[in-house]
Design an enzyme around this catalytic site. Structure first.
Site, PDB file in Angstrom:
ATOM      1  N   LEU A 138       0.862  -1.168   0.000  1.00 39.32           N
ATOM      2  CA  LEU A 138       0.000   0.000   0.000  1.00 39.32           C
ATOM      3  C   LEU A 138       0.906   1.227   0.000  1.00 39.32           C
ATOM      4  O   LEU A 138       1.999   1.199   0.562  1.00 39.32           O
ATOM      5  CB  LEU A 138      -0.894   0.037   1.246  1.00 39.32           C
ATOM      6  CG  LEU A 138      -1.962  -1.052   1.393  1.00 39.32           C
ATOM      7  CD1 LEU A 138      -2.681  -0.902   2.731  1.00 39.32           C
ATOM      8  CD2 LEU A 138      -2.959  -1.005   0.250  1.00 39.32           C
ATOM      9  N   ASP A 139       0.460   2.302  -0.637  1.00 36.07           N
ATOM     10  CA  ASP A 139       1.230   3.545  -0.607  1.00 36.07           C
ATOM     11  C   ASP A 139       1.398   4.013   0.841  1.00 36.07           C
ATOM     12  O   ASP A 139       0.584   3.687   1.715  1.00 36.07           O
ATOM     13  CB  ASP A 139       0.511   4.636  -1.407  1.00 36.07           C
ATOM     14  CG  ASP A 139       0.389   4.291  -2.878  1.00 36.07           C
ATOM     15  OD1 ASP A 139       1.251   3.545  -3.384  1.00 36.07           O
ATOM     16  OD2 ASP A 139      -0.569   4.779  -3.511  1.00 36.07           O
ATOM     17  N   LYS A 140       2.415   4.815   1.071  1.00 40.43           N
ATOM     18  CA  LYS A 140       2.709   5.316   2.420  1.00 40.43           C
ATOM     19  C   LYS A 140       1.466   5.905   3.091  1.00 40.43           C
ATOM     20  O   LYS A 140       1.182   5.604   4.254  1.00 40.43           O
ATOM     21  CB  LYS A 140       3.806   6.388   2.343  1.00 40.43           C
ATOM     22  CG  LYS A 140       4.084   7.095   3.659  1.00 40.43           C
ATOM     23  CD  LYS A 140       5.095   8.216   3.491  1.00 40.43           C
ATOM     24  CE  LYS A 140       5.273   8.983   4.805  1.00 40.43           C
ATOM     25  NZ  LYS A 140       6.226  10.110   4.646  1.00 40.43           N
ATOM     26  N   ARG A 238      -5.945   5.864  -7.690  1.00 39.20           N
ATOM     27  CA  ARG A 238      -5.615   7.292  -7.803  1.00 39.20           C
ATOM     28  C   ARG A 238      -5.543   7.726  -9.267  1.00 39.20           C
ATOM     29  O   ARG A 238      -6.049   8.794  -9.631  1.00 39.20           O
ATOM     30  CB  ARG A 238      -4.291   7.556  -7.084  1.00 39.20           C
ATOM     31  CG  ARG A 238      -4.340   7.213  -5.600  1.00 39.20           C
ATOM     32  CD  ARG A 238      -2.962   7.113  -4.968  1.00 39.20           C
ATOM     33  NE  ARG A 238      -2.274   8.397  -4.977  1.00 39.20           N
ATOM     34  CZ  ARG A 238      -1.000   8.543  -4.616  1.00 39.20           C
ATOM     35  NH1 ARG A 238      -0.301   7.481  -4.226  1.00 39.20           N
ATOM     36  NH2 ARG A 238      -0.441   9.731  -4.646  1.00 39.20           N
TER      37      ARG A 238
END
Length: 306
Positions: A138-140, A238
């Site tokens: 997962l992204d930060k 996104r």
């Protein structure tokens, strides 16, 4: 002296050039250095040499003879990490917003991997010392539920489920504007942006990317949606919602600067994860509550309950 790094190609990297895949997986190596290693025969894909331009496939095992420069020892750190479930094969964690998944340049500690090494005794070794147990990411600034492999058999099983799209991944996102349809599908290929290599984009020759969404609630200028990933490209949600002109609120990379509700990162949460257990093959499903920051935005700034 050289160290051997063994890398497994995950879905989000499928279709990348071999040199790009290695340099992004082993952040300490520049792309030019990787190209040199490939030409010297220091890189094997499924036991065979390949060209820098080779497009990697899910399940490819890439071995890299890495020149030993400085020793990198990833230390266990006592960092709070909610563990929803664990047994001898897998662990399911609820990753907090703001936590980097694995060490890389600029983030050699205080990552989820550092926390995993402290809280969990055994992790799979397929992705090397820097990414033990990591099957997907997962992204930060994306919070939510993740599964971690505790041995290589479990890792391969979960990686295969990701490859054939049998893992159920659902997200909650707050996006700009009002989506007209209650149900929708975004089917648009994603690849590296030709204008900015740090970004992904919808491009003609990109990899297949499909996202299904359901409207949960409409507000005056925003829509709360549930998104189900049918594929798992880098930054897929996104990129897709920016593509249809409804970017995720607060997204610093793909979003709009208009009325971001004082957010400096994307309002995106991995809400549900379902998979077949690697050993029993029993279907298991886990959820993560909507994080407090998003609940506060909806109840206090949008004056609605969630």
């Amino acid at each position: 002296m050289r160290d051997l790094a063994t890398l497994q190609v995950e879905e989000e990297m499928e279709g990348e050039r071999l040199d790009v895949f290695i340099s992004e997986s082993l952040n300490e190596l520049s792309r030019s250095l990787v190209q040199g290693l490939i030409r010297e025969g220091q890189v094997l894909v499924a036991g065979k040499t390949a060209k820098p331009s080779y497009r990697v496939k899910i399940g490819d095992e890439v071995q890299v003879e890495v020149p030993r420069a400085q020793e990198i020892k990833i230390q266990p750190q006592d960092i709070p990490l909610p563990i929803i479930y664990q047994d001898e094969d897998v662990a399911v964690v609820d990753k907090p917003k703001g936590m980097v998944v694995h060490p890389a340049h600029g983030n050699w500690d205080k990552t989820m991997v550092n926390a995993l090494l402290y809280h969990i005794r055994d992790l799979s070794g397929i992705n090397g010392e820097i990414r033990p147990g990591i099957v997907h990411r997962l992204d930060k600034d994306t919070s939510g539920v993740m599964v971690v492999a505790k041995n290589d058999v479990a890792h391969r099983s979960l990686a295969e489920q990701i490859r054939v799209h049998s893992i159920n991944r659902e997200y909650i996102a707050l996006v700009h504007g009002l989506l007209q349809e209650n149900l929708g599908r975004i089917d648009a290929p994603i690849g590296r942006s030709p204008k900015d290599r740090k970004k992904m984009a919808v491009i003609k020759d990109g990899r297949e990317a499909v996202s299904d969404y359901e409207v949960l609630q409409r507000y005056q200028e925003y829509t709360l949606v549930k998104v189900k990933l049918l594929t798992g490209r880098t930054h897929q949600i996104r990129v897709h919602f920016a593509y249809i002109q409804h970017p995720v609120v607060g997204d610093p990379l793909y979003g709009s600067k208009r009325k971001n509700l004082n957010l400096d990162s994307q309002a995106l949460h991995a809400w549900r994860l379902g998979f077949n257990h690697p050993r029993s093959q029993e279907y298991m499903e886990f959820t993560s509550p909507v994080p407090q920051y998003l609940q506060d935005i909806i109840t206090k700034k949008l004056n609605k309950s969630i």
